[in-house]
Scaffold this motif. Sequence first.
Motif, PDB file in Angstrom:
ATOM      1  N   GLU A  26       0.963   2.543  13.417  1.00  0.00           N
ATOM      2  CA  GLU A  26       0.087   2.687  13.072  1.00  0.00           C
ATOM      3  C   GLU A  26      -0.138   4.676  13.970  1.00  0.00           C
ATOM      4  OE1 GLU A  26      -3.915   2.569  16.584  1.00  0.00           O
ATOM      5  OE2 GLU A  26      -2.403   1.626  16.453  1.00  0.00           O
ATOM      6  N   VAL A  34      -2.683   2.586   8.499  1.00  0.00           N
ATOM      7  CA  VAL A  34      -2.657   2.864  10.276  1.00  0.00           C
ATOM      8  C   VAL A  34      -4.002   2.246  10.333  1.00  0.00           C
ATOM      9  CG1 VAL A  34      -4.157   4.348  11.617  1.00  0.00           C
ATOM     10  CG2 VAL A  34      -2.769   4.976  10.121  1.00  0.00           C
ATOM     11  N   GLU A  35      -4.943   1.292   9.651  1.00  0.00           N
ATOM     12  CA  GLU A  35      -5.246   0.453   9.381  1.00  0.00           C
ATOM     13  C   GLU A  35      -5.606  -1.110  10.141  1.00  0.00           C
ATOM     14  OE1 GLU A  35      -8.744  -1.030   6.874  1.00  0.00           O
ATOM     15  OE2 GLU A  35      -8.678   0.396   6.639  1.00  0.00           O
ATOM     16  N   THR A  50       1.440  -1.220   0.126  1.00  0.00           N
ATOM     17  CA  THR A  50       0.128  -0.015   0.023  1.00  0.00           C
ATOM     18  C   THR A  50       0.879   1.353   0.169  1.00  0.00           C
ATOM     19  OG1 THR A  50      -1.965   0.988   1.391  1.00  0.00           O
ATOM     20  CG2 THR A  50      -0.232  -0.060   2.877  1.00  0.00           C
ATOM     21  N   SER A  93      -1.386   3.721   0.738  1.00  0.00           N
ATOM     22  CA  SER A  93      -2.110   4.558   1.726  1.00  0.00           C
ATOM     23  C   SER A  93      -1.419   5.161   3.191  1.00  0.00           C
ATOM     24  CB  SER A  93      -3.108   4.579   1.399  1.00  0.00           C
ATOM     25  OG  SER A  93      -4.805   4.931   2.317  1.00  0.00           O
ATOM     26  N   ALA A  94      -1.575   6.163   3.750  1.00  0.00           N
ATOM     27  CA  ALA A  94      -1.194   6.695   5.554  1.00  0.00           C
ATOM     28  C   ALA A  94      -2.359   5.372   5.619  1.00  0.00           C
ATOM     29  CB  ALA A  94      -0.697   7.797   4.655  1.00  0.00           C
ATOM     30  N   ALA A  95      -4.044   5.502   5.084  1.00  0.00           N
ATOM     31  CA  ALA A  95      -4.619   5.655   5.930  1.00  0.00           C
ATOM     32  C   ALA A  95      -4.615   3.851   6.023  1.00  0.00           C
ATOM     33  CB  ALA A  95      -5.367   6.360   5.236  1.00  0.00           C
ATOM     34  N   ARG A  96      -4.381   3.545   4.815  1.00  0.00           N
ATOM     35  CA  ARG A  96      -4.498   1.907   5.563  1.00  0.00           C
ATOM     36  C   ARG A  96      -3.399   0.957   5.730  1.00  0.00           C
ATOM     37  NH1 ARG A  96      -6.164  -1.931   0.943  1.00  0.00           N
ATOM     38  NH2 ARG A  96      -6.395  -4.437   2.351  1.00  0.00           N
ATOM     39  N   HIS A 124      -3.324  -1.268  12.838  1.00  0.00           N
ATOM     40  CA  HIS A 124      -3.748  -1.527  14.153  1.00  0.00           C
ATOM     41  C   HIS A 124      -4.447  -2.928  13.741  1.00  0.00           C
ATOM     42  CE1 HIS A 124      -6.599  -0.269  17.088  1.00  0.00           C
ATOM     43  NE2 HIS A 124      -7.685  -0.688  16.432  1.00  0.00           N
ATOM     44  N   ASN A 164       1.066   9.059   9.321  1.00  0.00           N
ATOM     45  CA  ASN A 164       0.838   9.911   8.665  1.00  0.00           C
ATOM     46  C   ASN A 164       2.733  11.068   8.511  1.00  0.00           C
ATOM     47  OD1 ASN A 164      -1.397   9.465   8.251  1.00  0.00           O
ATOM     48  ND2 ASN A 164      -2.584   9.279   9.931  1.00  0.00           N
TER      49      ASN A 164
END
Length: 99
Positions: free
Chosen positions: A59, A33-34, A26, A28-31, A37, A63
């Motif tokens: 996690e 993190v998810e 990935t 994507s920073a959001a992915r 986690h 970002n």
Amino acid sequence: MEEGYPDLLDIFLADSEERLKVLRATDSAARLVETAHSFKGSSSNMGALKLTELCHQLEQRANDLPWAAIQQLVREIDGEFAGIRPLYEAERQRCPAKI
């Protein structure tokens, strides 16, 4: 819990491989993190403390870190799992097979 332990080991091993694939691929920073986690939670449940801490770092910092630092942290997570995987696989082999 004893009856479900072999299944828990199987799930942890399989899910960890899938999470590692996501972390490696990935952008994507959001992915990140998810996924970190989720991986942190399962690692904690299985007693993989260093893996838990590395996932926590990813996690918390995905970002803010530069991409090279994120990739290094993912490599550390990958390496830690590679180191503990044989232990969990051996544990799984000690568990009686389902009948």
